[in-house]
Design an enzyme around this catalytic site. Structure first.
Site, PDB file in Angstrom:
ATOM      1  N   THR A 195       0.855  -1.199   0.000  1.00 63.43           N
ATOM      2  CA  THR A 195       0.000   0.000   0.000  1.00 63.43           C
ATOM      3  C   THR A 195       0.888   1.245   0.000  1.00 63.43           C
ATOM      4  O   THR A 195       0.597   2.240  -0.675  1.00 63.43           O
ATOM      5  CB  THR A 195      -0.930   0.003   1.230  1.00 63.43           C
ATOM      6  OG1 THR A 195      -1.470  -1.308   1.397  1.00 63.43           O
ATOM      7  CG2 THR A 195      -2.059   0.997   1.067  1.00 63.43           C
ATOM      8  N   LYS A 212       1.226  -5.394  12.721  1.00 64.56           N
ATOM      9  CA  LYS A 212       2.069  -5.072  11.584  1.00 64.56           C
ATOM     10  C   LYS A 212       3.200  -6.082  11.503  1.00 64.56           C
ATOM     11  O   LYS A 212       3.431  -6.836  12.420  1.00 64.56           O
ATOM     12  CB  LYS A 212       2.656  -3.655  11.729  1.00 64.56           C
ATOM     13  CG  LYS A 212       1.605  -2.560  11.502  1.00 64.56           C
ATOM     14  CD  LYS A 212       2.196  -1.156  11.539  1.00 64.56           C
ATOM     15  CE  LYS A 212       3.398  -0.942  10.715  1.00 64.56           C
ATOM     16  NZ  LYS A 212       3.272  -1.324   9.292  1.00 64.56           N
ATOM     17  N   GLU A 246       9.760  -0.081  11.362  1.00 64.76           N
ATOM     18  CA  GLU A 246       8.499   0.664  11.252  1.00 64.76           C
ATOM     19  C   GLU A 246       8.124   1.274  12.594  1.00 64.76           C
ATOM     20  O   GLU A 246       7.702   2.437  12.666  1.00 64.76           O
ATOM     21  CB  GLU A 246       7.381  -0.269  10.785  1.00 64.76           C
ATOM     22  CG  GLU A 246       7.526  -0.679   9.330  1.00 64.76           C
ATOM     23  CD  GLU A 246       6.521  -1.750   8.912  1.00 64.76           C
ATOM     24  OE1 GLU A 246       6.183  -1.780   7.737  1.00 64.76           O
ATOM     25  OE2 GLU A 246       6.108  -2.549   9.768  1.00 64.76           O
ATOM     26  N   LYS A 271      -8.430  -5.273   5.983  1.00 59.35           N
ATOM     27  CA  LYS A 271      -7.574  -5.220   7.177  1.00 59.35           C
ATOM     28  C   LYS A 271      -8.343  -4.853   8.449  1.00 59.35           C
ATOM     29  O   LYS A 271      -7.792  -4.942   9.541  1.00 59.35           O
ATOM     30  CB  LYS A 271      -6.449  -4.201   6.971  1.00 59.35           C
ATOM     31  CG  LYS A 271      -5.664  -4.354   5.681  1.00 59.35           C
ATOM     32  CD  LYS A 271      -4.794  -5.580   5.709  1.00 59.35           C
ATOM     33  CE  LYS A 271      -3.903  -5.708   4.482  1.00 59.35           C
ATOM     34  NZ  LYS A 271      -2.820  -4.765   4.390  1.00 59.35           N
TER      35      LYS A 271
HETATM   36  C1  5RP Z   1       5.409  -4.601   6.776  1.00 59.26           C
HETATM   37  C2  5RP Z   1       4.110  -4.076   7.261  1.00 59.26           C
HETATM   38  C3  5RP Z   1       3.160  -3.585   6.230  1.00 59.26           C
HETATM   39  O1  5RP Z   1       2.860  -2.262   6.479  1.00 59.26           O
HETATM   40  C4  5RP Z   1       1.917  -4.436   6.287  1.00 59.26           C
HETATM   41  O2  5RP Z   1       2.312  -5.795   6.123  1.00 59.26           O
HETATM   42  C5  5RP Z   1       0.911  -4.049   5.228  1.00 59.26           C
HETATM   43  O3  5RP Z   1       1.424  -4.350   3.971  1.00 59.26           O
HETATM   44  P1  5RP Z   1       0.553  -4.258   2.642  1.00 59.26           P
HETATM   45  O4  5RP Z   1       0.275  -2.807   2.421  1.00 59.26           O
HETATM   46  O5  5RP Z   1       1.461  -4.855   1.610  1.00 59.26           O
HETATM   47  O6  5RP Z   1      -0.700  -5.064   2.826  1.00 59.26           O
HETATM   48  O7  5RP Z   1       3.814  -4.037   8.428  1.00 59.26           O
HETATM   49  O8  5RP Z   1       6.195  -5.085   7.831  1.00 59.26           O
END
Ligand code: 5RP
Length: 224
Positions: free
Chosen positions: A32, A97, A106, A124
């Protein structure tokens, strides 16, 4: 483009609008965020002056591709805003996450920001965290022992692999994906896990989210 990617693109573009001239920006990780970085890169090309702190090697690479100027914590100690994805979001804005394995960086980046915005598609959103296995970053040495100690808290765990190899984080650690039945008290569980030797960080994020942008079929919903 896949349906879900259109939703990710819509929230990514909306999130890029939060960023104003002169800001120091925490750049989260995930697919994303790719769209956010793309939209932000377009704004930079049109004259927006910002500097970003990337939360993963992949984000750093994408930011470079999109022409986003970068900095790091040797030059700045606080960020104006951070934008990041999530794997699960509950109604109290607790997050899981780490689906991409970048949870430690992060958390450092997101917690350094005055304002934290989450971007996600509507898959989500959950009533309660825990269907998505909780990623926990652990040191490589003695990981088998750490795994047993984590499992004693009531979950099953899998050592993350990628392309048939053990997955190694940007910090040279392993990830254990931990399936709890449900996570009733995210903060309490996080604190219990952090007391275990070998645990570096958990993918539970709480008390830091300001806005959540959710990509839906009919557009982007802003939750405050
Ligand atoms: C990576 C993360 C990402 O922000 C989370 O997995 C969401 O990813 P995506 O936007 O690909 O669904 O925490 O460690």
């Amino acid at each position: 483009m896949e349906h879900v990617d259109r939703k990710k693109q819509a929230v990514g573009e909306k999130a890029a609008e939060y960023i104003q001239d002169g800001m120091l920006v925490g750049l989260g990780s995930g697919t994303t965020m790719y769209y956010m970085l793309q939209a932000l890169g377009d704004r930079v090309k049109k004259g927006l002056h910002i500097r970003g702190v990337p939360s993963s090697v992949k984000t750093e690479k994408w930011a470079n591709e999109f022409g986003i100027p970068l900095t790091d914590f040797s030059e700045v100690d606080q960020l104006d805003i951070a934008i990041d994805g999530a794997d699960e979001i509950d109604p109290a804005f607790n997050l899981i996450k780490g689906g991409g394995g970048s949870l430690l960086r992060e958390k450092i980046v997101d917690m350094a920001a005055d304002r934290f915005i989450v971007v996600a598609d509507d898959r989500k959103q959950v009533d309660r965290l825990g269907a998505f296995p909780l990623p926990i970053e652990v040191v490589q040495f003695g990981w088998q022992l750490t795994k047993k100690n984590i499992e004693a808290l009531g979950c099953s765990t899998v050592l993350r692999e990628e392309d048939g190899q053990v997955f190694i984080t940007n910090n040279d650690n392993y990830i254990l994906d931990c399936q709890f039945e449900a996570i009733h008290e995210p903060k309490k569980l996080h604190e219990q896990l952090k007391q275990l030797l070998g645990v570096v960080e958990t993918g539970l994020f709480f008390d830091i989210v300001d806005d959540v942008l959710i990509g839906r079929d009919d557009g982007v919903e802003v939750l405050k």
